[in-house]
Write an enzyme that holds these catalytic residues in place. Structure first.
Site, PDB file in Angstrom:
ATOM      1  N   HIS A   1     -33.280  10.974 -30.645  1.00 45.44           N
ATOM      2  CA  HIS A   1     -34.554   9.388 -29.565  1.00 45.44           C
ATOM      3  C   HIS A   1     -33.719   9.185 -29.163  1.00 45.44           C
ATOM      4  O   HIS A   1     -32.553   8.846 -29.307  1.00 45.44           O
ATOM      5  CB  HIS A   1     -35.102   9.285 -30.788  1.00 45.44           C
ATOM      6  N   PHE A   2     -34.478   8.416 -28.122  1.00 50.40           N
ATOM      7  CA  PHE A   2     -33.692   7.484 -26.865  1.00 50.40           C
ATOM      8  C   PHE A   2     -34.431   6.006 -26.762  1.00 50.40           C
ATOM      9  O   PHE A   2     -35.397   6.289 -27.302  1.00 50.40           O
ATOM     10  CB  PHE A   2     -34.179   7.793 -25.230  1.00 50.40           C
TER      11      PHE A   2
END
Length: 441
Positions: A243-244
């Site tokens: 994830h970012f």
């Protein structure tokens, strides 16, 4: 010897429970509208399909932060509209707009925020910090366990290469969609998570496709106040599911204003520079013949760090046109007992936002006493020493087949000050004591 630290994990989803509780619910339908096979059949979410960019000339014009207001782009409006809808539904753990924020006086403009709600009512958990690549563990919390109401929209490349929006698109489980979801413990307004190919359950490691997707989100949002960040394991990522993070901040990050020195340009036009006069050493990537060219150089650099077990953080700024890469060693030093009690007592975990100059503080006394010197002192402990940084830079340049194109002696002299310095004006507060254990010699 395994190195680990204890820290309070950030709650990013309302369904993020203790592992024992979560495991007890598994088996059969969960009844909470999650992102797993028990609840996905028949589910629909908005879908934003972006157009592939072949050249930078195809991209939206960059916006001057100082002189212009950002335009209202569709994706920008979609993201903020959906995020505000979740506010109205009461899905966030606290009202982030009520958090006190100030710009710290000084040359750098560090931003301090008092956010007491991010760590309350959670016990410290042990995190391994000496292994950047770890296998995905489905028994631990991951983003397939979030409620569908926390997901704002799907984000995919258009099949016919035209920008399209579908307000009620089926979730294609065979295609493994990428999604944008809220962070229920926001740092700033519009704080979201970009989760590439969520159903593939990828561990927290960057690859070419995921980094390119993050750049496209920055480009399509077309708002210079919207930045994306990435934390590797060992650099304060606490969820091992790819994830970012991203949010809006209507002032420049201090690192965005730091001077840089161009040290190389790749064959496809990607310019690589070294950050100067800043407490954390790092590289800046920009330009290139296409967005994909820029993305490939950055992702290959990240892959090199991962494969050499070097923790790092990434900041995507300027609507995807400029990307900062920071190898770091704070968690390792913390595990070895080499961070002062004074810094540890602040409970600040210097991840991408803190490294970039947005100091998220958990105690009121730290907020009231926030100063440029204190911010610099914390960040100095994050940075590799000049010697270690050059070793890491050489590893990265070898991996991307790049060479130094100019003499660095003048640039380096800007950082070569007495080791005892402790103020921003004495630029070598950057740590001289980082450890080589996580970087092969």
């Amino acid at each position: 010897m395994m190195l680990s630290i204890k820290r309070v994990p950030t709650v990013v989803s309302n369904y993020q429970k203790e592992e024992a509780e979560d495991g007890a619910r598994q088996g059969g339908g969960c009844g909470r509208n999650c992102f797993r096979s028990c609840c996905l059949p028949g589910s629909k979410l908005p879908l934003y399909a972006f157009k592939k960019l072949n050249k930078f000339d195809d991209e939206k014009e960059s916006i001057d932060l100082k002189n212009k207001e950002p335009p209202i782009e569709f994706l920008n409006s979609l993201l903020l509209g959906e995020w505000e809808d979740r506010v109205q539904r009461g899905l966030f753990r606290y009202d982030v707009t009520a958090c006190e924020t100030k710009v710290i006086p000084g040359n750098y403009g560090f931003i301090a925020q008092l956010n007491e709600g991010r760590h309350l009512k959670k016990r410290p958990t042990e995190f391994r910090v000496d292994k950047v690549l770890q296998p995905f563990d489905g028994n631990k919390f991951n983003f397939t366990k979030v409620g569908q109401e926390e997901v704002l929209f799907q984000f995919e490349q258009s099949e016919d290469n035209e920008v399209q929006f579908f307000p009620n698109a089926p979730i294609d489980t065979e295609h493994c969609p990428s999604v944008v979801a809220i962070n229920v413990s926001p740092i700033e307004y519009g704080h979201v998570l970009l989760i590439p190919r969520i159903l593939e359950c990828l561990p927290q490691r960057i690859d070419r496709d995921s980094l390119l997707l993050a750049l496209y989100l920055a480009v399509e949002t077309a708002n210079p106040y919207f930045r994306l960040g990435y934390n590797s394991l060992g650099a304060f990522a606490t969820i091992n599911h790819l994830h970012f993070q991203a949010y809006y901040l209507a002032v420049p990050f201090p690192v965005e204003k730091a001077p840089t020195d161009n040290i190389s340009t790749t064959r496809n036009g990607v310019k690589i520079s070294k950050i100067l006069n800043y407490p954390v050493r790092g590289l800046v990537f920009e330009g290139g013949d296409s967005l994909e060219d820029l993305s490939n150089v950055i992702s290959d650099s990240c892959i090199c760090l991962q494969e050499n077990n070097i923790p790092y953080n990434v900041l995507i700024a300027d609507s995807g046109k400029r990307v900062f890469l920071f190898p770091q060693c704070y968690a390792e030093k913390q595990a070895l007992g080499e961070v002062s009690a004074e810094l540890l007592d602040t409970q600040v975990n210097p991840a991408v936002w803190e490294i970039s100059g947005h100091m998220v503080l958990k105690r009121k006394e730290d907020y009231e006493e926030a100063s440029e010197g204190n911010a610099w002192k914390l960040l100095a402990e994050v940075s590799l020493s000049e010697e270690r940084f050059e070793e890491v830079r050489a590893l990265v340049f070898e991996a991307i087949n790049c060479t130094i194109t100019e003499d660095e002696n003048i640039a380096d002299s800007l950082l070569d000050k007495p080791e005892a310095a402790t103020t921003p004006e004495e630029v070598d507060t950057v740590s001289q004591g980082s450890h080589p254990a996580m970087v092969p010699v």
